[in-house]
Write an enzyme that holds these catalytic residues in place. Structure first.
Site, short mmCIF file in Angstrom:
data_model
loop_
_atom_site.label_atom_id
_atom_site.label_comp_id
_atom_site.label_asym_id
_atom_site.label_seq_id
_atom_site.Cartn_x
_atom_site.Cartn_y
_atom_site.Cartn_z
N ASP A 1 6.40 10.90 2.72
CA ASP A 1 6.39 10.28 4.05
C ASP A 1 7.50 10.84 4.96
O ASP A 1 7.47 10.64 6.17
CB ASP A 1 6.55 8.76 3.93
CG ASP A 1 5.31 8.11 3.33
OD1 ASP A 1 4.25 8.74 3.34
OD2 ASP A 1 5.43 6.97 2.84
N ARG B 1 -7.34 11.06 -1.09
CA ARG B 1 -6.79 9.78 -1.51
C ARG B 1 -7.78 8.98 -2.37
O ARG B 1 -8.28 7.93 -1.96
CB ARG B 1 -6.32 8.98 -0.29
CG ARG B 1 -5.33 9.75 0.54
CD ARG B 1 -4.68 8.91 1.58
NE ARG B 1 -3.55 8.16 1.05
CZ ARG B 1 -2.77 7.40 1.80
NH1 ARG B 1 -2.99 7.27 3.07
NH2 ARG B 1 -1.76 6.75 1.27
N ARG C 1 1.49 2.05 13.68
CA ARG C 1 1.08 1.42 12.43
C ARG C 1 2.31 1.18 11.56
O ARG C 1 2.31 0.26 10.73
CB ARG C 1 0.10 2.32 11.68
CG ARG C 1 -1.31 2.33 12.23
CD ARG C 1 -2.23 3.08 11.30
NE ARG C 1 -1.90 2.76 9.92
CZ ARG C 1 -2.12 3.54 8.88
NH1 ARG C 1 -2.70 4.70 9.04
NH2 ARG C 1 -1.78 3.16 7.65
N CYS D 1 -4.74 6.63 6.69
CA CYS D 1 -4.46 7.88 7.38
C CYS D 1 -5.33 9.01 6.83
O CYS D 1 -5.68 9.02 5.65
CB CYS D 1 -3.00 8.27 7.15
SG CYS D 1 -1.89 7.62 8.39
N LYS E 1 7.62 -1.34 5.78
CA LYS E 1 6.16 -1.51 5.85
C LYS E 1 5.55 -1.55 4.45
O LYS E 1 4.75 -2.45 4.13
CB LYS E 1 5.55 -0.33 6.63
CG LYS E 1 4.05 -0.17 6.44
CD LYS E 1 3.48 0.95 7.27
CE LYS E 1 3.22 2.25 6.57
NZ LYS E 1 2.18 2.26 5.55
N ASN E 2 5.93 -0.58 3.61
CA ASN E 2 5.25 -0.47 2.31
C ASN E 2 5.65 -1.56 1.33
O ASN E 2 5.04 -1.68 0.26
CB ASN E 2 5.49 0.92 1.70
CG ASN E 2 4.67 1.98 2.41
OD1 ASN E 2 3.82 1.67 3.25
ND2 ASN E 2 4.94 3.24 2.11
C1 UD1 Z 1 1.76 4.88 -1.03
C2 UD1 Z 1 2.36 4.63 0.33
C3 UD1 Z 1 2.37 5.89 1.19
C4 UD1 Z 1 3.01 7.06 0.44
C5 UD1 Z 1 2.39 7.21 -0.95
C6 UD1 Z 1 3.12 8.24 -1.82
C7 UD1 Z 1 1.77 2.31 0.76
C8 UD1 Z 1 0.96 1.38 1.56
N1 UD1 Z 1 1.58 3.62 1.02
O1 UD1 Z 1 0.38 5.23 -0.80
O2 UD1 Z 1 3.12 5.61 2.38
O3 UD1 Z 1 2.79 8.26 1.16
O4 UD1 Z 1 2.45 5.95 -1.67
O5 UD1 Z 1 4.46 7.88 -1.94
O6 UD1 Z 1 2.57 1.92 -0.08
N2 UD1 Z 1 -3.94 9.31 -6.42
C9 UD1 Z 1 -5.03 9.56 -7.21
N3 UD1 Z 1 -5.83 8.53 -7.56
C10 UD1 Z 1 -5.60 7.26 -7.12
C11 UD1 Z 1 -4.48 7.00 -6.30
C12 UD1 Z 1 -3.66 8.06 -5.97
O7 UD1 Z 1 -5.27 10.69 -7.61
O8 UD1 Z 1 -6.38 6.34 -7.45
C13 UD1 Z 1 -3.04 10.43 -6.02
C14 UD1 Z 1 -3.02 10.64 -4.50
O9 UD1 Z 1 -4.09 11.45 -4.06
C15 UD1 Z 1 -1.67 11.27 -4.32
C16 UD1 Z 1 -0.80 10.58 -5.38
O10 UD1 Z 1 -1.71 10.05 -6.34
O11 UD1 Z 1 -1.73 12.63 -4.64
C17 UD1 Z 1 0.08 9.48 -4.83
O12 UD1 Z 1 -0.72 8.51 -4.17
P1 UD1 Z 1 -0.35 6.96 -4.21
O13 UD1 Z 1 0.98 6.77 -4.81
O14 UD1 Z 1 -1.50 6.20 -4.78
O15 UD1 Z 1 -0.30 6.63 -2.67
P2 UD1 Z 1 -0.64 5.25 -2.02
O16 UD1 Z 1 -0.30 4.17 -2.99
O17 UD1 Z 1 -1.99 5.29 -1.43
#
Ligand code: UD1
Length: 415
Positions: free
Chosen positions: A302, A121, A395, A116, A22-23
């Protein structure tokens, strides 16, 4: 809302073939905006998140055809730079459309993305990356507008965020000049994204590392690409097999993509046989232990909830430290109703006392990975488990009622 009805306890037997990741799929669909040619994705998972991204692409003017896990995208007619608000709000991954839209139009607009309910986030890492490329950002009435007169390469710092790294890459591939991405996330799905972009003609070095260099090119072409297997789905079925004392064989298995997951389970007593690209889960007696979620190659957040259910079957007191998201223990109350002994110490730590017998119950899935935990609990439990709101689990998990039936589970899906 659909539900799964599982009559347990279940013993799994046979072969499991994972779907495409998915990702990886979601970002590759977005990447098709970087060309005017056809992009064909093989092994594309037939899950609702993919359908959401497809409808976002169609709202921009792309034509798509999705059959038998082959997704064809014709982006030649894309003439809008704001994907449908209602769908964009539902799925957090819609943010990965912004980089490719900027590369195509020098501008993009998007409603504040959802996803989710697993914590705040924030999007600051994305916004920092776009600003580092010199892009102007405006936020008004819950939607973002991005614009730049000309897209030029830059040094960016996505701070190990997966999707911010992917935005940094997709913004750079058609930008003028060189870009360097420092503190890039190194999840295998990012490497897969780099591989498809290279097959389209992008010049990218450092795939799978924390420092990625990109030399902008003028144009990318179409491609046909096979998406990597879903390591999270694989991890989930491994937990299901161990938790039910079953032996199954998983195909299309890539040990190098699993980070420390297999090693960590082995340290708790799990036994596996890995040969060629197959992993067989062997019957194992598990001990308690400590799990800390980390960015790749650390223990995947995850896979935290499937592992928590597994640890209800291990002897002794286990602790799980969730270091990435602050609201990822939404499944505990439901598991405790089934007989588990899980105590939440604070937003980031739980303690699991095992082994405990689980009994069937009527339960409700609150987010995607919590849903995975409840499905495993339904397999372990004695009697009938009804898991409501299974749509949220779907999903990310493709046709699990069929996949589990094939493994001998007594499961039906009811609309
Ligand atoms: C992606 C994955 C999700 C997985 C996550 C962590 C997809 C679609 N989803 O989500 O399945 O659980 O990586 O491996 O690929 N953060 C910030 N600021 C930001 C963005 C993130 O502080 O702008 C923090 C988040 O709160 C979290 C950490 O960084 O603590 C990791 O998040 P991130 O790697 O961004 O997750 P996603 O890319 O949303």
């Amino acid at each position: 809302m659909s539900k799964f009805i599982i009559n347990g306890p279940s013993t799994l037997k046979g072969d499991f073939v994972p779907s495409g990741a998915k990702n990886a799929a979601l970002k590759m669909i977005a990447a098709s905006l970087l060309t005017k040619d056809k992009v064909i994705l093989e092994n594309c998972p037939d899950i609702t998140d993919v359908h959401s991204l497809i409808s976002l692409m169609e709202s921009l003017g792309a034509k798509t055809n999705f059959q038998n896990n082959i997704l064809e995208i014709d982006p030649s007619g894309v003439n809008k730079f704001r994907p449908d608000d209602d769908v964009a709000k539902k799925i957090r991954a819609s943010i990965v459309l912004v980089g490719p839209l900027l590369a195509r139009f020098n501008k993009a607009q998007i409603a504040h993305p959802g996803g989710c309910l697993i914590g705040n986030r924030p999007l600051d890492a994305h916004m920092d990356v776009f600003r580092q490329y010199g892009i102007k950002i405006n936020y008004k009435d819950k939607y973002y507008s991005f614009s730049t007169p000309i897209l030029t390469g830059a040094k960016t710092f996505p701070c190990l965020s997966v999707t911010a790294t992917e935005n940094a890459i997709m913004t750079a591939v058609l930008a003028k000049g060189e870009s360097t991405i420092y503190a890039a996330a190194a999840e295998p799905e990012i490497k897969d994204l780099i591989l498809i972009l290279r097959s389209m003609g992008a010049r990218i070095r450092g795939a799978g590392t924390h420092n990625i260099s990109i030399e902008g090119v003028k144009k990318l072409s179409g491609t046909r690409f096979r998406i990597m297997p879903d390591r999270i789905e694989i991890g989930t079925i491994i937990c299901a097999s161990l938790a039910t004392g079953s032996e199954i064989t998983i195909h299309d298995f890539r040990e190098k993509d699993m980070g420390n997951f297999i090693y960590k389970l082995e340290s708790l007593g799990a036994k596996f046989k890995i040969e060629n690209s197959k992993l067989t889960v062997l019957k194992s007696k598990l001990n308690s232990g400590r799990i800390d979620t980390r960015t790749y190659p650390g223990f995947s957040t995850d896979l935290q909830s499937p592992t928590a259910v597994l640890l209800t079957q291990a002897g002794g007191v286990s602790r799980i430290f969730e270091t990435l998201f602050e609201n990822r223990f939404n499944f505990i109350a439901e598991l405790n109703r089934m007989g588990a002994k899980i105590k939440q110490i604070n937003d980031y730590v739980i303690e699991i006392d095992g082994p405990t017998k689980l009994k069937g119950a009527n339960i409700e899935s609150s987010d995607l990975r919590a849903g995975a935990a409840l499905v495993i609990a339904g397999l372990i439990a004695e009697g009938k488990t009804v898991i409501n709101n299974i749509d949220i689990f779907e999903r990310g998990y493709e046709k699990w009622e069929n996949k589990l039936s094939k493994l001998g589970v007594n499961i039906i899906k009811e609309k």
